[in-house]
Design a protein around this motif. Structure first.
Motif, PDB file in Angstrom:
ATOM      1  N   VAL A 175       0.863  -1.175   0.000  1.00 15.29           N
ATOM      2  CA  VAL A 175       0.000   0.000   0.000  1.00 15.29           C
ATOM      3  C   VAL A 175       0.903   1.228   0.000  1.00 15.29           C
ATOM      4  CG1 VAL A 175      -1.814   1.260   1.213  1.00 15.29           C
ATOM      5  CG2 VAL A 175      -1.712  -1.239   1.385  1.00 15.29           C
ATOM      6  N   SER A 176       0.598   2.152  -0.904  1.00 15.76           N
ATOM      7  CA  SER A 176       1.364   3.390  -0.917  1.00 15.76           C
ATOM      8  C   SER A 176       0.434   4.539  -0.539  1.00 15.76           C
ATOM      9  CB  SER A 176       1.997   3.565  -2.290  1.00 15.76           C
ATOM     10  OG  SER A 176       2.745   4.730  -2.327  1.00 15.76           O
ATOM     11  N   THR A 177      -0.366   5.031  -1.483  1.00 16.59           N
ATOM     12  CA  THR A 177      -1.301   6.118  -1.152  1.00 16.59           C
ATOM     13  C   THR A 177      -2.600   5.567  -0.541  1.00 16.59           C
ATOM     14  OG1 THR A 177      -2.314   5.973  -3.334  1.00 16.59           O
ATOM     15  CG2 THR A 177      -0.495   7.525  -3.088  1.00 16.59           C
ATOM     16  N   GLY A 178      -2.902   4.318  -0.799  1.00 13.80           N
ATOM     17  CA  GLY A 178      -4.171   3.728  -0.354  1.00 13.80           C
ATOM     18  C   GLY A 178      -5.275   3.883  -1.390  1.00 13.80           C
ATOM     19  N   ASN A 179      -4.963   4.547  -2.509  1.00  7.77           N
ATOM     20  CA  ASN A 179      -5.996   4.798  -3.532  1.00  7.77           C
ATOM     21  C   ASN A 179      -6.528   3.517  -4.175  1.00  7.77           C
ATOM     22  OD1 ASN A 179      -5.857   7.506  -3.116  1.00  7.77           O
ATOM     23  ND2 ASN A 179      -4.412   7.910  -4.791  1.00  7.77           N
ATOM     24  N   THR A 180      -5.643   2.542  -4.400  1.00 10.87           N
ATOM     25  CA  THR A 180      -6.079   1.286  -5.043  1.00 10.87           C
ATOM     26  C   THR A 180      -7.071   0.560  -4.151  1.00 10.87           C
ATOM     27  OG1 THR A 180      -3.932   1.145  -6.124  1.00 10.87           O
ATOM     28  CG2 THR A 180      -5.250  -0.879  -6.088  1.00 10.87           C
ATOM     29  N   LEU A 181      -6.769   0.507  -2.853  1.00 10.19           N
ATOM     30  CA  LEU A 181      -7.699  -0.152  -1.917  1.00 10.19           C
ATOM     31  C   LEU A 181      -9.031   0.583  -1.926  1.00 10.19           C
ATOM     32  CD1 LEU A 181      -5.434  -0.931   1.207  1.00 10.19           C
ATOM     33  CD2 LEU A 181      -6.182  -2.492  -0.607  1.00 10.19           C
TER      34      LEU A 181
HETATM   35  P1  AMP Z   1      -1.533   2.834  -3.906  1.00 13.40           P
HETATM   36  O1  AMP Z   1      -2.815   2.854  -4.682  1.00 13.40           O
HETATM   37  O2  AMP Z   1      -0.714   4.094  -4.064  1.00 13.40           O
HETATM   38  O3  AMP Z   1      -1.750   2.481  -2.442  1.00 13.40           O
HETATM   39  O4  AMP Z   1      -0.598   1.708  -4.533  1.00 13.40           O
HETATM   40  C1  AMP Z   1      -0.970   0.372  -4.356  1.00 13.40           C
HETATM   41  C2  AMP Z   1      -0.677  -0.432  -5.584  1.00 13.40           C
HETATM   42  O5  AMP Z   1       0.600  -0.147  -6.124  1.00 13.40           O
HETATM   43  C3  AMP Z   1      -0.678  -1.892  -5.221  1.00 13.40           C
HETATM   44  O6  AMP Z   1      -1.214  -2.637  -6.285  1.00 13.40           O
HETATM   45  C4  AMP Z   1       0.769  -2.210  -4.979  1.00 13.40           C
HETATM   46  O7  AMP Z   1       1.025  -3.563  -5.307  1.00 13.40           O
HETATM   47  C5  AMP Z   1       1.509  -1.209  -5.859  1.00 13.40           C
HETATM   48  N1  AMP Z   1       2.655  -0.586  -5.162  1.00 13.40           N
HETATM   49  C6  AMP Z   1       2.630   0.478  -4.344  1.00 13.40           C
HETATM   50  N2  AMP Z   1       3.858   0.807  -3.925  1.00 13.40           N
HETATM   51  C7  AMP Z   1       4.695  -0.074  -4.486  1.00 13.40           C
HETATM   52  C8  AMP Z   1       6.113  -0.266  -4.445  1.00 13.40           C
HETATM   53  N3  AMP Z   1       6.911   0.523  -3.720  1.00 13.40           N
HETATM   54  N4  AMP Z   1       6.634  -1.289  -5.154  1.00 13.40           N
HETATM   55  C9  AMP Z   1       5.825  -2.077  -5.888  1.00 13.40           C
HETATM   56  N5  AMP Z   1       4.489  -1.951  -5.970  1.00 13.40           N
HETATM   57  C10 AMP Z   1       3.924  -0.971  -5.284  1.00 13.40           C
END
Ligand code: AMP
Length: 222
Positions: free
Chosen positions: A172-178
């Motif tokens: 999880v990075s921003t949480g947007n995908t979840l």
């Molecule tokens: P987000 O929507 O920004 O929370 O990003 C989540 C999505 O991006 C998920 O499908 C993760 O598998 C992928 N992701 C986020 N950060 C990374 C990272 N540092 N390395 C690889 N995949 C990532």
């Protein structure tokens, strides 16, 4: 004859983009943009240094077998690679640096209407879908939670939505995908960042070439 003496393995996307400034700090400029080129081997301004583009999960393999002398990959990828080979330290990759790039976290996520805390409290057996089976297995074992792990290679968010799993373990990075998939993060497992890995033989045999690059990376990430 080729002048290349040093090969660096990178994966496209965030790791590639965030490694560029570190390479620049070591005086190395990659001469082609992987988003615009189909080439898998990219030249640099240094005739003795090249970059190979591989899948993130293949970076430790390339460095382990000497297809690359060094590489950059996430801590998640390294843990899973080592687990395949018998656990931490078993692979013999030299890991000199946390580059503090491509930061994110490994977390447990569930459907917004699933009461994870109460399922855990009641000792329910959870179905967990993930690409990161070693990390998930270790995490739930340390909590004493019984899980059936379902290995997936991508789009883990779909597993709870289709009823195949109660939970996922994913980055999880921003949480947007979840959020876009009506999932909520319920428990962080670990912080993740990218690491530099070096082939131990290369470190001995190509020390004069590698040392200045490792030192520049260390200074740039300090
Ligand atoms: P987000 O929507 O920004 O929370 O990003 C989540 C999505 O991006 C998920 O499908 C993760 O598998 C992928 N992701 C986020 N950060 C990374 C990272 N540092 N390395 C690889 N995949 C990532």
């Amino acid at each position: 004859m080729s002048q290349v003496k040093l090969t660096l393995a990178l994966s496209k996307g965030r790791i590639f983009e965030e490694t560029l400034p570190l390479l620049r700090a070591a005086g190395i400029e990659v001469l082609e943009d992987p988003e615009k080129s189909r080439k898998l081997i990219l030249p640099t301004n240094r005739p003795d240094v090249q970059v190979v583009l591989v899948r993130a999960s293949d970076v430790p393999t390339y460095v382990q077998y000497g297809g690359a002398d060094l590489g950059v990959c996430g801590k998640d990828t390294l843990i899973e690679h080592e687990a395949e080979w018998g656990g931490a330290g078993s692979v013999g990759l030299y890991q000199p640096l946390d580059l503090k790039i491509a930061k994110c976290r490994m977390s447990v996520a569930v459907r917004a209407d699933f009461d994870y805390a109460s399922a855990v409290r009641q000792g329910a057996r959870l179905k967990v879908a993930t690409k990161y089976v070693a990390i998930a297995r270790e995490f739930f074992a340390s909590k004493g939670v019984h899980v059936d792990l379902i290995k997936l290679y991508g789009s883990m968010e779909l597993a709870p939505l289709t009823g195949m799993a109660d939970a996922i373990v994913d980055l999880v990075s921003t949480g947007n995908t979840l959020k876009a998939n009506h999932l909520v993060e319920v428990e962080p497992i670990m912080d993740i960042s990218s690491r530099l890995v070096v082939n131990p033989t290369a470190l001995k045999v190509k020390r004069e070439l590698l040392r200045p690059i490792l030192d520049a990376f260390a200074r740039a990430t300090a």
